[in-house]
Scaffold this motif. Sequence first.
Motif: not given
Length: 128
Positions: A34, A38, A65, A67, A70, A73
């Motif tokens: 993550t 970022n 975090f 996943e 992720i 994203k």
Amino acid sequence: MNEVIKVHVEDFYSIAAREGVPELVKIDVEGFETEVLNGMSQSLQSENLKAIIIELNGSGGRYGFDEKLIHDKLQKNGFQPYQYDPFKRELELLQHFGSHNTIYVKDIAFVKSRVEAADKVSIFSETF
């Protein structure tokens, strides 16, 4: 005996600014994916970045975090999860992210052409 080893760390943005955004990035940071992503926000949008290899195996949970975020994203930035079969030399679109290395591809035509053009590899008596 606690020996301290200093390691030089440079963020992705600085490297990309100096060297250019690479076509492929392998992220293997044992749960800190993550944070790496970022730091890559601008590069994720670059047309030059064709694929990211990343392992989402649950280790991010140790650090709080998620996943799935992720995966979301990467998809929002145009990447889709693929699995590579080295014996067939083929990429298969996944309906979810895996628990092993997953190749998130933004430009599938480019990646497929690279796979097709790559030299074959011989292992024992088989060629792939």
